[in-house]
Scaffold this motif. Structure first.
Motif, PDB file in Angstrom:
ATOM      1  N   ARG A  84      72.293 -19.695  21.106  1.00  0.00           N
ATOM      2  CA  ARG A  84      72.039 -20.834  21.722  1.00  0.00           C
ATOM      3  C   ARG A  84      72.248 -21.891  21.013  1.00  0.00           C
ATOM      4  O   ARG A  84      71.896 -22.061  19.890  1.00  0.00           O
ATOM      5  CB  ARG A  84      70.658 -20.622  22.309  1.00  0.00           C
ATOM      6  CG  ARG A  84      70.445 -19.435  23.333  1.00  0.00           C
ATOM      7  CD  ARG A  84      68.998 -19.584  24.164  1.00  0.00           C
ATOM      8  NE  ARG A  84      68.600 -18.805  25.030  1.00  0.00           N
ATOM      9  CZ  ARG A  84      68.476 -18.834  26.125  1.00  0.00           C
ATOM     10  NH1 ARG A  84      68.523 -20.099  26.738  1.00  0.00           N
ATOM     11  NH2 ARG A  84      68.192 -17.952  27.051  1.00  0.00           N
ATOM     12  N   HIS A 130      69.377 -16.606  35.612  1.00  0.00           N
ATOM     13  CA  HIS A 130      70.772 -16.442  35.569  1.00  0.00           C
ATOM     14  C   HIS A 130      71.594 -17.386  34.697  1.00  0.00           C
ATOM     15  O   HIS A 130      72.389 -17.072  34.174  1.00  0.00           O
ATOM     16  CB  HIS A 130      71.298 -16.353  36.840  1.00  0.00           C
ATOM     17  CG  HIS A 130      72.834 -16.189  37.011  1.00  0.00           C
ATOM     18  ND1 HIS A 130      73.238 -14.911  36.787  1.00  0.00           N
ATOM     19  CD2 HIS A 130      73.912 -17.078  37.195  1.00  0.00           C
ATOM     20  CE1 HIS A 130      74.891 -15.026  36.913  1.00  0.00           C
ATOM     21  NE2 HIS A 130      74.885 -16.365  37.430  1.00  0.00           N
ATOM     22  N   TRP A 161      73.190 -14.099  27.102  1.00  0.00           N
ATOM     23  CA  TRP A 161      74.238 -13.348  27.525  1.00  0.00           C
ATOM     24  C   TRP A 161      75.663 -13.403  26.873  1.00  0.00           C
ATOM     25  O   TRP A 161      76.012 -14.485  26.119  1.00  0.00           O
ATOM     26  CB  TRP A 161      74.796 -14.125  29.045  1.00  0.00           C
ATOM     27  CG  TRP A 161      75.978 -13.261  29.634  1.00  0.00           C
ATOM     28  CD1 TRP A 161      75.882 -12.346  30.379  1.00  0.00           C
ATOM     29  CD2 TRP A 161      77.372 -13.609  29.502  1.00  0.00           C
ATOM     30  NE1 TRP A 161      77.186 -11.688  30.752  1.00  0.00           N
ATOM     31  CE2 TRP A 161      77.953 -12.538  30.100  1.00  0.00           C
ATOM     32  CE3 TRP A 161      78.113 -14.524  28.527  1.00  0.00           C
ATOM     33  CZ2 TRP A 161      79.553 -12.486  30.363  1.00  0.00           C
ATOM     34  CZ3 TRP A 161      79.410 -14.405  28.779  1.00  0.00           C
ATOM     35  CH2 TRP A 161      80.216 -13.582  29.554  1.00  0.00           C
ATOM     36  N   GLY A 162      76.006 -12.227  26.443  1.00  0.00           N
ATOM     37  CA  GLY A 162      77.185 -12.172  25.505  1.00  0.00           C
ATOM     38  C   GLY A 162      76.833 -12.464  24.000  1.00  0.00           C
ATOM     39  O   GLY A 162      76.071 -11.800  23.509  1.00  0.00           O
ATOM     40  N   HIS A 199      67.582 -14.074  41.650  1.00  0.00           N
ATOM     41  CA  HIS A 199      68.271 -14.133  40.363  1.00  0.00           C
ATOM     42  C   HIS A 199      69.218 -15.271  39.924  1.00  0.00           C
ATOM     43  O   HIS A 199      68.858 -15.977  38.840  1.00  0.00           O
ATOM     44  CB  HIS A 199      69.117 -12.886  40.014  1.00  0.00           C
ATOM     45  CG  HIS A 199      69.512 -12.893  38.681  1.00  0.00           C
ATOM     46  ND1 HIS A 199      68.942 -12.947  37.408  1.00  0.00           N
ATOM     47  CD2 HIS A 199      70.847 -12.972  37.986  1.00  0.00           C
ATOM     48  CE1 HIS A 199      69.659 -12.859  36.345  1.00  0.00           C
ATOM     49  NE2 HIS A 199      70.914 -12.954  36.651  1.00  0.00           N
ATOM     50  N   ARG A 200      69.982 -15.677  41.176  1.00  0.00           N
ATOM     51  CA  ARG A 200      70.779 -16.752  40.846  1.00  0.00           C
ATOM     52  C   ARG A 200      70.247 -18.110  41.647  1.00  0.00           C
ATOM     53  O   ARG A 200      69.866 -17.906  42.732  1.00  0.00           O
ATOM     54  CB  ARG A 200      72.157 -16.480  41.571  1.00  0.00           C
ATOM     55  CG  ARG A 200      72.929 -15.539  40.564  1.00  0.00           C
ATOM     56  CD  ARG A 200      74.315 -15.186  41.266  1.00  0.00           C
ATOM     57  NE  ARG A 200      74.907 -14.039  40.433  1.00  0.00           N
ATOM     58  CZ  ARG A 200      76.250 -13.919  40.254  1.00  0.00           C
ATOM     59  NH1 ARG A 200      76.903 -14.892  40.711  1.00  0.00           N
ATOM     60  NH2 ARG A 200      76.698 -13.059  39.300  1.00  0.00           N
ATOM     61  N   GLN A 210      73.402 -22.158  27.948  1.00  0.00           N
ATOM     62  CA  GLN A 210      73.196 -21.261  26.628  1.00  0.00           C
ATOM     63  C   GLN A 210      73.781 -22.020  25.476  1.00  0.00           C
ATOM     64  O   GLN A 210      73.351 -22.085  24.523  1.00  0.00           O
ATOM     65  CB  GLN A 210      74.035 -20.046  26.885  1.00  0.00           C
ATOM     66  CG  GLN A 210      73.853 -19.010  25.492  1.00  0.00           C
ATOM     67  CD  GLN A 210      74.093 -17.567  25.862  1.00  0.00           C
ATOM     68  OE1 GLN A 210      73.823 -17.015  27.107  1.00  0.00           O
ATOM     69  NE2 GLN A 210      74.528 -16.934  24.818  1.00  0.00           N
ATOM     70  N   HIS A 251      70.774 -19.548  31.992  1.00  0.00           N
ATOM     71  CA  HIS A 251      70.467 -19.690  30.684  1.00  0.00           C
ATOM     72  C   HIS A 251      70.604 -21.278  30.158  1.00  0.00           C
ATOM     73  O   HIS A 251      70.739 -21.490  29.126  1.00  0.00           O
ATOM     74  CB  HIS A 251      71.322 -18.925  29.685  1.00  0.00           C
ATOM     75  CG  HIS A 251      71.291 -17.362  30.234  1.00  0.00           C
ATOM     76  ND1 HIS A 251      70.524 -16.551  29.461  1.00  0.00           N
ATOM     77  CD2 HIS A 251      71.969 -16.592  31.040  1.00  0.00           C
ATOM     78  CE1 HIS A 251      70.603 -15.418  29.947  1.00  0.00           C
ATOM     79  NE2 HIS A 251      71.432 -15.320  30.797  1.00  0.00           N
TER      80      HIS A 251
END
Length: 100
Positions: A80, A35, A75-76, A15-16, A40, A37
């Motif tokens: 973007r 992981h 995420w969050g 993942h990372r 972002q 993004h």
């Protein structure tokens, strides 16, 4: 990795992407990661690039292939800026060896 047949294609899903330098020393053919993004929201993409060997994109390191996708989601905050949502389509080609 001691029990893995390195004559077969080896694909590592991690993942990372933080351990790419270590993984490039292993007998893997392809690592797929996400992981980050790709930051972002601009300018976080510069931070992602600064703290990861490969924070986004594709690179060949010591004959192994590494892909880090910015991913489809977020995420969050559902926003973007400077990073696109994406899905990678990867085609693996190889040859079959005759062990007769």
């Amino acid at each position: 990795m001691t029990q893995v047949n390195s004559a077969e294609p080896l694909i590592l899903l991690d993942h990372r992407p933080s351990d790419i330098a270590e993984h490039s020393q292993m007998p893997i053919d392809l690592q797929l990661s996400g992981h980050t993004h790709n930051g972002q929201i601009f300018p976080a993409n510069f931070i992602v690039s600064a703290i990861n060997r490969l924070g986004y994109g594709y690179e060949v390191i010591d004959n192994s292939h590494f892909v880090v996708s910015s991913g489809y989601g977020f995420w969050g905050i559902p926003f973007r800026l400077g990073s696109r949502s994406e899905i990678w389509l990867i085609t693996l080609n190889g040859q079959v060896e005759d062990n007769v």
